[in-house]
Scaffold this active site. Structure first.
Site, PDB file in Angstrom:
ATOM      1  N   ASP A  67       0.809  -1.213   0.000  1.00 41.11           N
ATOM      2  CA  ASP A  67       0.000   0.000   0.000  1.00 41.11           C
ATOM      3  C   ASP A  67       0.848   1.272   0.000  1.00 41.11           C
ATOM      4  O   ASP A  67       2.057   1.228   0.221  1.00 41.11           O
ATOM      5  CB  ASP A  67      -0.959   0.015   1.209  1.00 41.11           C
ATOM      6  CG  ASP A  67      -0.338  -0.591   2.464  1.00 41.11           C
ATOM      7  OD1 ASP A  67       0.898  -0.554   2.595  1.00 41.11           O
ATOM      8  OD2 ASP A  67      -1.088  -1.108   3.313  1.00 41.11           O
ATOM      9  N   ASN A 136      -7.658  -3.300  14.242  1.00 38.73           N
ATOM     10  CA  ASN A 136      -9.035  -3.604  13.838  1.00 38.73           C
ATOM     11  C   ASN A 136      -9.104  -4.810  12.899  1.00 38.73           C
ATOM     12  O   ASN A 136     -10.147  -5.084  12.301  1.00 38.73           O
ATOM     13  CB  ASN A 136      -9.679  -2.376  13.161  1.00 38.73           C
ATOM     14  CG  ASN A 136      -8.930  -1.953  11.906  1.00 38.73           C
ATOM     15  OD1 ASN A 136      -7.961  -2.596  11.500  1.00 38.73           O
ATOM     16  ND2 ASN A 136      -9.375  -0.873  11.283  1.00 38.73           N
ATOM     17  N   HIS A 138      -7.290  -5.233  10.121  1.00 35.01           N
ATOM     18  CA  HIS A 138      -7.029  -4.985   8.693  1.00 35.01           C
ATOM     19  C   HIS A 138      -5.719  -5.651   8.243  1.00 35.01           C
ATOM     20  O   HIS A 138      -4.804  -5.858   9.048  1.00 35.01           O
ATOM     21  CB  HIS A 138      -7.065  -3.488   8.344  1.00 35.01           C
ATOM     22  CG  HIS A 138      -5.903  -2.675   8.788  1.00 35.01           C
ATOM     23  ND1 HIS A 138      -6.004  -1.353   9.166  1.00 35.01           N
ATOM     24  CD2 HIS A 138      -4.566  -2.957   8.915  1.00 35.01           C
ATOM     25  CE1 HIS A 138      -4.822  -0.879   9.478  1.00 35.01           C
ATOM     26  NE2 HIS A 138      -3.925  -1.830   9.349  1.00 35.01           N
ATOM     27  N   GLU A 143      -9.803  -2.303   5.335  1.00 32.24           N
ATOM     28  CA  GLU A 143     -10.444  -2.044   6.615  1.00 32.24           C
ATOM     29  C   GLU A 143     -11.679  -2.927   6.803  1.00 32.24           C
ATOM     30  O   GLU A 143     -12.193  -3.500   5.828  1.00 32.24           O
ATOM     31  CB  GLU A 143     -10.852  -0.557   6.676  1.00 32.24           C
ATOM     32  CG  GLU A 143      -9.688   0.425   6.500  1.00 32.24           C
ATOM     33  CD  GLU A 143      -8.785   0.531   7.740  1.00 32.24           C
ATOM     34  OE1 GLU A 143      -8.619  -0.469   8.458  1.00 32.24           O
ATOM     35  OE2 GLU A 143      -8.241   1.624   7.972  1.00 32.24           O
TER      36      GLU A 143
END
Ligand code: F6R
Length: 242
Positions: A67, A136, A138, A143
């Site tokens: 990313d 979380n 990811h 996400e």
């Protein structure tokens, strides 16, 4: 899934570096999927040492990063281009033309994403994908509630991720809200996956990723369906795994 509990961050990083080194030794022209963030930092240091002291050779390797933030140029010290150059590429012999990181300044983001997936496919797919995990759940910047079938795409970062990433920025308002990320489908097509987790703040996410239901709420849970995943979890992140 192979689950390894490492006794500390050093142990996790050495084990991870050994897997990457083994991959590159067995197949010098390996296609490596690379992650940024705090988790793999020491792994990169170990790989640099293996390169300098033992001649680990990256000259034929190809790399694709997971990313990049949108709106940051490669010279911005918060960009993942900068991170990779300073923490790895500048210290090993990966050829510049073999390095791929999404262009956060691309004018046509859709095109950039399509091209990125096309290049990965053109190189025969990723042989070994390194992943960290967000608090979380990811992976990459996929996400919670992401579509599992997504390929490389533009993502809006969750507030939890923006908050976590803000530790690297002087001002919270400077933290990018958008990124380009490989999608879950892109990641799942990797032949082998190495997932790393360290720190107690990752304990819940890694537990749910490995033992919870497979759900877009915890994007990493999809890895339960991949045929060749190694998870190396540092002890404090593995506190719920016994
Ligand atoms: C980084 C990436 C992210 C991180 C994750 C964990 O390229 O794609 O998924 O792996 O946010 O970040 P750290 O390691 O900083 O806790």
């Amino acid at each position: 899934m192979r689950i390894v509990i490492a006794k500390d961050y050093e142990d996790m990083s050495v084990r991870a570096a050994m897997i990457v080194a083994g991959q590159v030794c067995l197949k010098p022209a390996s296609v490596l999927g690379l992650a940024t963030g705090s988790t793999p930092l020491l792994m990169y240091k170990k790989l640099i040492r293996m390169h300098c002291q033992a001649g680990l050779d990256f000259s034929e390797a190809l790399t694709f990063n997971l990313d990049e933030y949108l709106g940051l140029s490669s010279s911005d010290e918060h960009s993942y281009h900068w991170y990779m150059n300073h923490n790895f590429f500048n210290h090993v012999n990966v050829q510049r033309e073999n390095i791929h990181i999404p262009d956060g300044m691309a004018q046509d983001i859709e095109r950039e994403c399509r091209e990125y997936d096309r290049k990965i496919l053109g190189c025969g797919g990723i042989d070994l994908q390194i992943l960290g995990i967000g608090t979380n759940g990811h992976i990459g910047f996929n996400e919670p509630d992401i579509k599992f079938e997504a390929t490389t795409h533009k993502v809006k970062l969750d507030l939890e991720t923006v908050t976590a990433n803000s530790r690297f920025f002087a001002d919270f308002n400077d933290v990018p809200r958008y990124a380009i990320s490989m999608g879950i489908k892109t990641i799942m097509h990797a032949k082998k996956i190495l997932l790393l987790a360290n720190g107690e703040n990752k304990a819940d996410a890694i537990y749910r990723a490995i033992y919870g239901g497979i759900t877009p709420e915890i994007p990493a849970s999809i890895l339960q369906l991949h045929q060749d995943v190694t998870v190396i979890i540092e002890q404090s992140a593995a506190k719920d795994i016994r």
